[in-house]
Design a protein around this motif. Structure first.
Motif, PDB file in Angstrom:
ATOM      1  N   UNK A  18      14.523  29.337 -18.884  1.00  0.00           N
ATOM      2  CA  UNK A  18      14.486  28.225 -19.981  1.00  0.00           C
ATOM      3  C   UNK A  18      13.733  27.603 -20.305  1.00  0.00           C
ATOM      4  N   UNK A  19      13.107  27.796 -22.185  1.00  0.00           N
ATOM      5  CA  UNK A  19      12.163  26.577 -21.825  1.00  0.00           C
ATOM      6  C   UNK A  19      12.541  25.568 -21.554  1.00  0.00           C
ATOM      7  N   UNK A  20      13.364  24.590 -21.574  1.00  0.00           N
ATOM      8  CA  UNK A  20      13.796  23.646 -21.200  1.00  0.00           C
ATOM      9  C   UNK A  20      13.326  23.632 -19.753  1.00  0.00           C
ATOM     10  N   UNK A  21      13.486  24.673 -18.931  1.00  0.00           N
ATOM     11  CA  UNK A  21      13.572  23.309 -17.526  1.00  0.00           C
ATOM     12  C   UNK A  21      11.893  24.338 -17.574  1.00  0.00           C
ATOM     13  N   UNK A  22      11.335  25.111 -17.662  1.00  0.00           N
ATOM     14  CA  UNK A  22       9.607  24.872 -18.367  1.00  0.00           C
ATOM     15  C   UNK A  22       8.917  23.652 -17.974  1.00  0.00           C
ATOM     16  N   UNK A  47      15.343  23.131  -4.564  1.00  0.00           N
ATOM     17  CA  UNK A  47      15.839  23.295  -5.523  1.00  0.00           C
ATOM     18  C   UNK A  47      15.535  24.510  -6.584  1.00  0.00           C
ATOM     19  N   UNK A  48      14.371  25.036  -6.557  1.00  0.00           N
ATOM     20  CA  UNK A  48      14.256  26.179  -7.061  1.00  0.00           C
ATOM     21  C   UNK A  48      15.161  27.185  -6.623  1.00  0.00           C
ATOM     22  N   UNK A  49      15.507  27.487  -5.517  1.00  0.00           N
ATOM     23  CA  UNK A  49      16.531  29.128  -4.986  1.00  0.00           C
ATOM     24  C   UNK A  49      18.010  28.436  -5.994  1.00  0.00           C
ATOM     25  N   UNK A  50      18.436  27.132  -6.584  1.00  0.00           N
ATOM     26  CA  UNK A  50      20.122  27.262  -7.282  1.00  0.00           C
ATOM     27  C   UNK A  50      19.152  27.533  -8.935  1.00  0.00           C
ATOM     28  N   UNK A  51      20.631  27.600  -9.182  1.00  0.00           N
ATOM     29  CA  UNK A  51      20.891  28.764 -10.569  1.00  0.00           C
ATOM     30  C   UNK A  51      20.175  27.667 -11.968  1.00  0.00           C
ATOM     31  N   UNK A  52      19.742  28.381 -12.790  1.00  0.00           N
ATOM     32  CA  UNK A  52      19.269  27.219 -13.800  1.00  0.00           C
ATOM     33  C   UNK A  52      20.186  26.453 -13.901  1.00  0.00           C
ATOM     34  N   UNK A  53      21.759  27.576 -14.795  1.00  0.00           N
ATOM     35  CA  UNK A  53      22.629  26.806 -15.482  1.00  0.00           C
ATOM     36  C   UNK A  53      23.034  25.097 -14.967  1.00  0.00           C
ATOM     37  N   UNK A  54      22.570  25.217 -13.673  1.00  0.00           N
ATOM     38  CA  UNK A  54      23.177  24.140 -12.459  1.00  0.00           C
ATOM     39  C   UNK A  54      22.118  23.656 -12.573  1.00  0.00           C
ATOM     40  N   UNK A  55      20.768  23.648 -12.299  1.00  0.00           N
ATOM     41  CA  UNK A  55      19.727  22.943 -12.949  1.00  0.00           C
ATOM     42  C   UNK A  55      19.367  22.037 -14.120  1.00  0.00           C
ATOM     43  N   UNK A  56      20.187  22.628 -15.005  1.00  0.00           N
ATOM     44  CA  UNK A  56      20.159  22.577 -16.200  1.00  0.00           C
ATOM     45  C   UNK A  56      20.562  20.977 -16.724  1.00  0.00           C
ATOM     46  N   UNK A  57      22.215  21.296 -16.242  1.00  0.00           N
ATOM     47  CA  UNK A  57      23.273  20.731 -15.955  1.00  0.00           C
ATOM     48  C   UNK A  57      23.358  19.021 -15.129  1.00  0.00           C
TER      49      UNK A  57
END
Length: 84
Positions: A18-22, A47-57
């Motif tokens: 996801x660009x938003x996370x980048x 944190x990097x081991x977590x799922x993108x959807x979780x990080x975004x939330x």
């Protein structure tokens, strides 16, 4: 050399789907990560081991990680882009 190799590994793991996370993770890595205490560096790696959807939330403050160490690094990243 090993330090640079590790940093490059983290850089590529910071590039997400996801660009938003980048745009949150990569500047944090480049500008803040090296100056963090080792415990916070390890939290970033966790944190990097977590799922993108979780990080975004978590970044959108629509939820929180159960792990207080993850919450700490999420707070650091969010505060960096949303100062008081």
């Amino acid at each position: 050399m090993a330090d640079n190799t590790e940093f490059n590994r983290l850089y590529w793991h910071s590039r997400r789907g996801m660009l938003e996370l980048d745009v949150l993770l990569i500047p944090f890595l480049e500008e803040v990560y090296r100056d963090l205490p080792r415990a916070d560096q390890l939290n970033y790696e966790k944190l990097l081991a977590c799922e993108d959807a979780d990080i975004w939330q978590w970044f959108m403050q629509r939820g929180q990680p159960d792990d207080p160490e993850l919450q700490s690094i999420v707070n650091m990243i969010v505060k960096r882009v949303q100062p008081d």
